[in-house]
Design an enzyme around this catalytic site. Structure first.
Site, PDB file in Angstrom:
ATOM      1  N   ASP A 280       0.881  -1.160   0.000  1.00 21.46           N
ATOM      2  CA  ASP A 280       0.000   0.000   0.000  1.00 21.46           C
ATOM      3  C   ASP A 280       0.923   1.216   0.000  1.00 21.46           C
ATOM      4  OD1 ASP A 280      -1.684   2.089   0.490  1.00 21.46           O
ATOM      5  OD2 ASP A 280      -2.407   1.378   2.431  1.00 21.46           O
TER       6      ASP A 280
ATOM      7  N   LYS B  65       2.810  11.675  -3.122  1.00 22.93           N
ATOM      8  CA  LYS B  65       1.817  10.997  -3.951  1.00 22.93           C
ATOM      9  C   LYS B  65       0.879  11.980  -4.653  1.00 22.93           C
ATOM     10  CE  LYS B  65      -1.522   7.202  -3.422  1.00 22.93           C
ATOM     11  NZ  LYS B  65      -2.052   6.286  -2.404  1.00 22.93           N
TER      12      LYS B  65
ATOM     13  N   GLU C 239      -7.053   0.793  -4.745  1.00 27.83           N
ATOM     14  CA  GLU C 239      -7.109   0.671  -3.290  1.00 27.83           C
ATOM     15  C   GLU C 239      -8.459   0.178  -2.766  1.00 27.83           C
ATOM     16  OE1 GLU C 239      -5.592   4.516  -2.222  1.00 27.83           O
ATOM     17  OE2 GLU C 239      -3.595   3.968  -2.935  1.00 27.83           O
TER      18      GLU C 239
ATOM     19  N   ASP D 176     -13.059   5.320   0.904  1.00 26.15           N
ATOM     20  CA  ASP D 176     -11.628   5.349   1.210  1.00 26.15           C
ATOM     21  C   ASP D 176     -11.112   6.790   1.222  1.00 26.15           C
ATOM     22  OD1 ASP D 176      -8.886   5.134   1.278  1.00 26.15           O
ATOM     23  OD2 ASP D 176      -8.717   3.764  -0.413  1.00 26.15           O
TER      24      ASP D 176
END
Lengths: 201, 623
Positions: free
Chosen positions: B21, B83, B184, B206
């Site tokens: 992850d 990210k 994800e 999420d």
């Protein structure tokens, strides 16, 4: 389907892969969606069964199951899974399914048929006027929505009846079905406009 | 302290594939073991690695906890939340995000984001590669030294092609083979499904540090089928922190010079204060935002109540719920059709988020799974499938965004609709406009808007090698293929002659093949240096632990050790303290080894007294 696996000789349920030995078939890019799903060509398709087959066949062709088999096998899996997904897209949608049948029986394409009858086009213009003038949710708007939904269902029934049983290749009735399909496009577009202005932005 | 190492893993598996992850805030590796996914642990704790990279002025990089620890005293050299910049150009980024960063960003010649730290420039791919290297190294430690060469890496479902490519390039730069890029929320649903063994319709909400995703799935007979997905790749916990930072700034406005707000030290301290207060507010009705930087004359304390924080967070939560609405609509479902809501991401610990999600779906969300681990666990399960370990599980995913081409008039013509199942192919025919034209250009887009200019540009493609023919005669079939990773490949063929036309790609927001190759070469050169630096940092950390232990037992040593051993110990402690500031790997290693040896007699004494204590008062027969 009568086809057998060239590798192990077992009968094939789908033109994409052998369920018995797992080998992937090399099929044409324009693979027949009915053959892909192991179904006889026809207008009636059981959507529930279609979903079951989609899951079953995806287990045969998904790239996840070919990750260790080398680049060539992986590329084949990518290709066959894409063909499976494309075929599902055609079969799950009654308009696309009917269009595919008309096409494969040698019927005219949307363009070949030319323009729609004048009376129909006048009707379309009236819908558009209502959509522009009436506010979403008003009586006129809701009436139009109801009329269009009825119209759509009527066309569906007509198309279904005309394609069951399948007409002979090149039959004259194909022109009429093509016309109904074209009309259906106009109705769907108008209904799409209604849905777009009703739903969340 | 001297200790004994146990060789536990004798026959290591030849090929280990881990699930990673790769998060905005933290990254986590997991592996499939004994029929279920398991988070990898180092020293009894989940190997959660902060996605933070510190680059010192001599160009050496450290990653993870050590790097995060530097973020306060050396913010300008410490890169976090990289990210958010993956596969993006500087011009696309929000000014408000950039002005909060404690580190410097600029753009490459082609406009791609790069960060400037320690006098060096890094693309987000390179920073992510450093993080991935550390994750792989920690995973290797956790598995007793097994080498990690391949991985399944997760990305936000709403990542576009450029962002996915950037992630794949980062892995390549880290020397990892990417077996699959998994979304994800899909990975989370897999972990949920394996854990609960429930079937039905599931919504995965999420909310991570920097990105938001929602996916609607159906789970049936081991098939995890994504029905639709939606999201926002710049919405996350960072936004809540930013709102609190603004509050803190407001408190200080007028009291300090505005230039202070531009100082990296201020930006970093404010960010960390906000993060701390946010976490506290998940439990407490009020929390203090505290900042104190005497050098800058900054000193403030501001109490924030939960109501106040919720008012600040509400617009962001609202944005996430609009995404949920669109996802449900695309799946053709109503909120009531959802059988279970699974929460993923640290930001779903915020009570307002939970309450609003519950209100929207009309049911209490499932909170049994650890929201920080569920994605890594799902990635490990997917790795097992890819390794041929299980045919019972199948993920059927979709592409989050429509794919299109720019038309002559500047409109976007859709080739592949959003939420189409992947892998997916579409063929499009092209022809020439002039006699003997040998090349055709086209512009590939991703997005839902009608105008090409409003969509995201994936790249400009140039078809070359078309045989000379009169205008309009060539029939070039171009195949657009979205693979199981959601990444686009384009191939072309001139159909009347069968000649395969070649395609040049100019990615709009990504690296070209040449750029990746050049970086790979450079990274090999740096690999030895990086490895040594890593070793040095690890040794220093180890020395720290040994020193703490030795000093704590110094009184015992004085009491029980002979004079010579005691002298050795004092000397070793003194040189070890000095070595912690030393840049030479060899000297640090010597200091550590000397300390290790010098503490042996002390260890023996301590062990002896432990044994004595344990057996005292017991008869021989009890032993």
């Amino acid at each position: 389907m009568d086809a057998t696996c060239p590798s192990c000789g077992a009968g094939l349920e789908t033109s994409l892969a052998c369920g018995a030995c797992g080998v992937l078939m090399l099929t044409d890019d324009a693979a027949c969606p009915f053959a892909v799903f192991g179904l006889e060509p026809g207008f009636d398709v059981d959507l529930k069964e279609l979903k079951v087959r989609l899951r079953r066949f995806t287990r045969l062709v998904h790239p996840d199951f070919f990750a260790l088999e080398g680049e060539q096998a992986l590329a084949k899996a990518e290709r066959n899974n894409a063909l499976l997904n494309a075929a599902y897209g055609v079969l799950a949608d009654e308009v696309r399914r009917a269009e595919r049948l008309v096409e494969s029986l040698g019927g005219p394409t949307e363009k070949e048929l030319g323009s729609m009858p004048q009376a129909f086009l006048m009707e379309v213009m009236e819908w558009n006027e209502t959509l522009e003038e009436a506010s979403p949710g008003s009586t006129g708007w809701l009436e139009l929505e109801r009329d269009l939904t009825e119209h759509r269902d009527r066309i569906s029934t007509e198309i279904g009846a005309a394609l069951t049983p399948l007409p002979q290749p090149g039959a004259e009735s194909l022109t009429g079905i093509r016309q109904s399909l074209n009309a259906r496009r106009y109705v769907d577009r108008a209904l799409g406009r209604i849905a777009a202005s009703a739903g969340p932005s | 302290m001297g200790y004994i190492e146990l060789e536990v893993l004798e026959d290591q598996p030849k090929r280990v594939v881990i699930g990673i992850d790769l998060g905005t805030t933290n990254s986590l590796p997991a592996i499939w073991k004994d029929g279920r996914p398991e988070v990898l642990e180092v020293e009894g704790e989940a190997a959660l690695i902060p996605s933070v990279v510190h680059v010192s002025d001599n160009g050496t990089a450290v990653v993870g906890r050590t790097a995060r620890a530097r973020s306060m005293d050396d913010p300008a050299h410490t890169v976090h939340s990289i990210k958010r910049f993956m596969g993006r150009s500087l011009g696309e980024l929000d000014e408000s995000v950039l002005r909060r960063l404690p580190y410097k960003v600029s753009q490459t010649e082609r406009g791609l984001v790069q960060v400037e730290v320690g006098g060096k420039r890094f693309t987000p791919q390179e920073i992510s590669a450093l993080i991935l290297r550390e994750v792989a190294a920690q995973a290797s430690v956790a598995m007793g030294g097994a080498e990690v060469l391949s991985a399944v890496i997760t990305v936000p479902a709403y990542f576009d092609d450029a962002q996915r490519q950037a992630t794949r390039d980062a892995a390549r730069l880290a020397g990892l083979e990417v077996l699959r890029i998994v979304n994800e929320p899909t990975a989370a649903s897999l972990a949920y499904g394996l854990d609960q063994k429930e079937e039905g319709t599931v919504a995965v909400y999420d909310l991570g540090g920097g990105t938001f995703d929602v996916s609607i799935l159906s789970i049936e007979e081991g098939v995890f089928q994504v029905l639709s997905t939606n999201g926002d790749t710049s919405l996350g916990g960072d936004d809540l922190d930013a709102a609190l930072v603004d509050l803190l700034r407001g408190e200080l406005e007028g009291a300090v010079d505005d230039a202070v707000f531009e100082e990296p030290a201020f930006r970093q301290a404010a960010r960390l204060a906000a993060e701390k207060a946010k976490i506290a507010l998940s439990k407490d009705p009020a929390a203090d935002l505290v900042i104190s930087i005497p050098e800058l004359g900054v000193n403030a304390r501001r109490t924030v109540t939960r109501e106040e924080f919720e008012a600040l967070s509400a617009p962001f939560v609202e944005r996430s719920l609009r995404c949920c609405e669109r996802a449900l609509k695309d799946a053709g479902l109503e909120p009531g059709d959802v059988d279970e809501v699974v929460l993923v991401g640290g930001s779903t610990r915020v009570p307002l988020v939970r309450a609003e999600v519950e209100r929207f779906f009309g049911r209490a969300p499932h909170t049994e799974l650890n929201p920080d681990q569920v994605v890594a666990l799902g990635a490990a399960a997917q790795a097992e499938v890819l390794m041929g370990g299980s045919r019972d599980i199948l993920l059927m995913d979709v592409t989050p965004l429509s794919l299109g081409l720019e038309t002559m008039g500047g409109a976007a013509e859709k080739l592949i609709q959003r939420n189409s199942r992947i892998p997916c192919s579409v063929k499009e025919g092209f022809t020439t406009y002039a006699d003997n034209q040998s090349a055709i250009d086209f512009h590939v887009l991703q997005g839902e808007r009608e105008l090409a200019a409003d969509c995201r540009s994936l790249g400009r493609f140039k078809l070359t090698g078309i045989p000379p023919m009169p205008a309009g005669l060539p029939r070039v079939g171009v195949k657009f293929h979205l693979d199981a990773d959601g990444i686009l490949t384009v191939s072309a063929k001139e159909e009347s002659t069968g000649a395969s036309a070649s395609i040049e790609v100019k990615p709009s927001h990504g690296l070209t093949e040449d750029e990746v190759s050049a970086m790979l070469e450079a990274s090999f050169k740096n690999a030895k240096k990086d490895f040594e630096e890593r070793r040095r940092v690890d040794l220093i950390a180890e020395i720290g632990i040994m020193l703490r232990h030795a000093t704590a037992n110094l009184a015992v040593a004085e009491d029980r050790l002979d004079r010579e051993s005691m002298e050795d110990l004092r000397e070793a402690i003194a040189s070890a303290k000095e070595a912690r500031l030393c840049a030479e790997l060899d000297l640090v290693q010597i200091a550590r080894d000397t300390l290790d040896r010098a503490t042996m007699p002390l260890a023996a004494v301590l062990m002896d007294s432990v044994v004595k204590e344990a057996v005292s008062g017991k008869k021989l027969g009890d032993l």
